[in-house]
Every structure is written in structure tokens, then in C-alpha cells.
Design an enzyme around this catalytic site. Structure first.
Site, PDB file in Angstrom:
ATOM      1  N   ARG A 110       1.731  12.526  -8.957  1.00 45.48           N
ATOM      2  CA  ARG A 110       2.235  11.152  -8.780  1.00 45.48           C
ATOM      3  C   ARG A 110       3.678  10.995  -9.250  1.00 45.48           C
ATOM      4  NH1 ARG A 110      -2.232   7.924  -7.624  1.00 45.48           N
ATOM      5  NH2 ARG A 110      -4.144   8.397  -8.733  1.00 45.48           N
TER       6      ARG A 110
ATOM      7  N   PHE B  89      -2.111  15.919   4.562  1.00 44.33           N
ATOM      8  CA  PHE B  89      -2.238  15.416   3.201  1.00 44.33           C
ATOM      9  C   PHE B  89      -0.891  15.471   2.488  1.00 44.33           C
ATOM     10  CE2 PHE B  89      -3.350  15.639  -1.302  1.00 44.33           C
ATOM     11  CZ  PHE B  89      -4.180  14.539  -1.388  1.00 44.33           C
TER      12      PHE B  89
ATOM     13  N   GLU C  27       0.843  -1.209   0.000  1.00 41.26           N
ATOM     14  CA  GLU C  27       0.000   0.000   0.000  1.00 41.26           C
ATOM     15  C   GLU C  27       0.871   1.249   0.000  1.00 41.26           C
ATOM     16  OE1 GLU C  27      -2.673   1.378  -0.401  1.00 41.26           O
ATOM     17  OE2 GLU C  27      -4.408   0.280   0.348  1.00 41.26           O
ATOM     18  N   ASP C  28       0.300   2.338  -0.511  1.00 41.40           N
ATOM     19  CA  ASP C  28       1.009   3.615  -0.453  1.00 41.40           C
ATOM     20  C   ASP C  28       0.887   4.250   0.931  1.00 41.40           C
ATOM     21  OD1 ASP C  28      -1.709   4.053  -0.764  1.00 41.40           O
ATOM     22  OD2 ASP C  28      -1.520   5.568  -2.325  1.00 41.40           O
TER      23      ASP C  28
ATOM     24  N   ASP D  17      -4.338   5.528   6.083  1.00 41.98           N
ATOM     25  CA  ASP D  17      -4.858   6.767   6.669  1.00 41.98           C
ATOM     26  C   ASP D  17      -5.881   6.381   7.748  1.00 41.98           C
ATOM     27  OD1 ASP D  17      -5.511   9.480   6.948  1.00 41.98           O
ATOM     28  OD2 ASP D  17      -6.820   9.508   5.221  1.00 41.98           O
TER      29      ASP D  17
END
Ligand code: 5GP
Ligand code: MG
Length: 182
Positions: free
Chosen positions: A168, A155, A102-103, A106
Site C-alpha cells: 500500500r 492485478f 474508490e481505489d 473490478d
């Protein structure tokens, strides 16, 4: 670059590419040691994790398979509401050692919804590696087996992560400028 602007938002350099590379090298070695002899299958969760997966997997010097999965809110043209469709999970996972890539974790909701769908394929084990984790944002309990960076609840973009589809391709990770936080 120390700053980037996307649409109406200004972002500041947060974690540079050398730092990212160092941490990924360490994490890759840990994963390789843990899975040596187990022929794991890595499942990269698209879109955000594609850059991380590409760099991480080249640091894992053991035989492994790689697949790509994606959670999609839309099926055709009609929204399926909160239930996300899982696409790409076509291969056999029975008795396999699965590692989800996963990136960012959260709230934890995405992985919380995804895990049961992996487990119903009867893998031998399932573990999770994430580039980033925001522990303060968690609403769903998640065990992350390998985390590169724990970050505050802000964020971030870059290194695969986007803002409205942009950012990205940035090699470093940026955070929303202090005066832009909501
Ligand atoms: P969750 O809240 O379910 O753990 O995370 C859901 C998804 O939201 C993540 O996989 C990621 O795609 C996106 N996300 C969460 N935090 C951030 C962030 O700081 N930046 C970006 N670009 N995406 C994020
Ligand atoms: Mg993601």
C-alpha cells in the site's frame, strides 16, 4: 523502483507517481467545477482508497466534507458470509451531494452492493470517482463518473492497493509480472 517482490509474487512498474499526480490534478479540477457551490460530502471507501482520496481532495478547492466508510465481512468474530457490514456511515446524507471515492472498480460487485445503502439515506445525488477501472472484468454494471485510469484485467498494487496487506505504501502502481499471471 522498477520491480518489487512481495511473498511469492513479482510486480513490475505500471503507472508512475508523476503520471498519477497529473491525472489526479485534472480529475480534481473537473470535480471542483462540477460541485462548486454544492458543498459535497466525499465518502472515501477504506482501505484501498485512502492514498488516492488524500491526494485527490487536496486538488479540489471548494468547501467539502470528508467521511470514511468501510465494508467488512466480519462482525465481531463471526463471518456474516457474503453480506458485508457497512461501517462509518454515521453522518446525515439527506439532500447532500455525495461523491464516493474508490481505489478500483473490478467486477463492480462492491459498488453495486454499496450504492443502494447510500441511496437509502436520501442524498440529493450520488456520483462515483475511481482511481482505476478494469472494464474487461465487469460482471455488475456500474457507472463511474470520474475515472483516472482504465486498465487491463490484471492485478495491481501500490498507491493504497495491497497484496496480502503489503504494497500500500508504494508511491507508484505496479502490476503482477506477465509470467506470474494465473
Ligand atoms: P469489485 O470486484 O467488487 O469491483 O472490487 C472489489 C475490491 O477488490 C476492490 O475495492 C479492491 O479492494 C479489490 N481489488 C480489485 N482488483 C484489485 C487489484 O487489481 N488489486 C488490488 N490490490 N485489489 C483489487
Ligand atoms: Mg476498494
Amino acid at each position: 523502483m522498477h520491480e518489487v517482490t512481495i511473498d511469492d509474487k513479482r510486480f513490475e512498474l505500471f503507472i508512475d507517481s508523476a503520471n498519477i499526480a497529473q491525472k489526479i490534478s485534472e480529475t480534481g479540477k473537473l470535480i471542483a467545477e462540477e460541485y462548486r457551490g454544492n458543498n459535497p460530502v466525499f465518502l472515501c471507501v477504506l482501505n484501498g482508497a485512502y492514498v488516492f482520496a488524500a491526494d485527490l481532495l487536496r486538488q479540489i478547492d471548494i468547501p467539502a466534507e470528508v467521511s470514511f466508510i468501510k465494508l467488512s465481512s466480519y462482525e465481531g468474530t463471526s463471518s456474516t458470509g457474503n453480506v458485508q457490514t457497512l461501517i462509518g456511515l454515521n453522518g446525515e446524507l439527506r439532500n447532500r451531494h455525495v461523491v464516493l471515492i474508490e481505489d478500483i472498480i473490478d467486477t463492480g460487485k462492491t459498488i453495486h452492493d454499496l450504492l443502494p445503502r447510500i441511496k437509502e439515506k436520501s442524498p440529493a445525488s450520488v456520483k462515483l470517482v475511481s482511481l482505476l477501472s478494469k472494464p474487461d472484468a465487469r460482471t455488475h454494471e456500474v457507472t463511474i463518473d470520474f475515472t483516472c485510469f482504465e486498465i487491463p484485467d490484471k492485478f495491481v498494487i501500490g498507491y493504497g492497493l495491497d497484496y496480502n496487506g503489503w504494497g500500500r505504501t508504494l508511491p507508484d502502481i505496479y502490476t503482477l509480472a506477465e509470467d506470474m499471471q494465473g
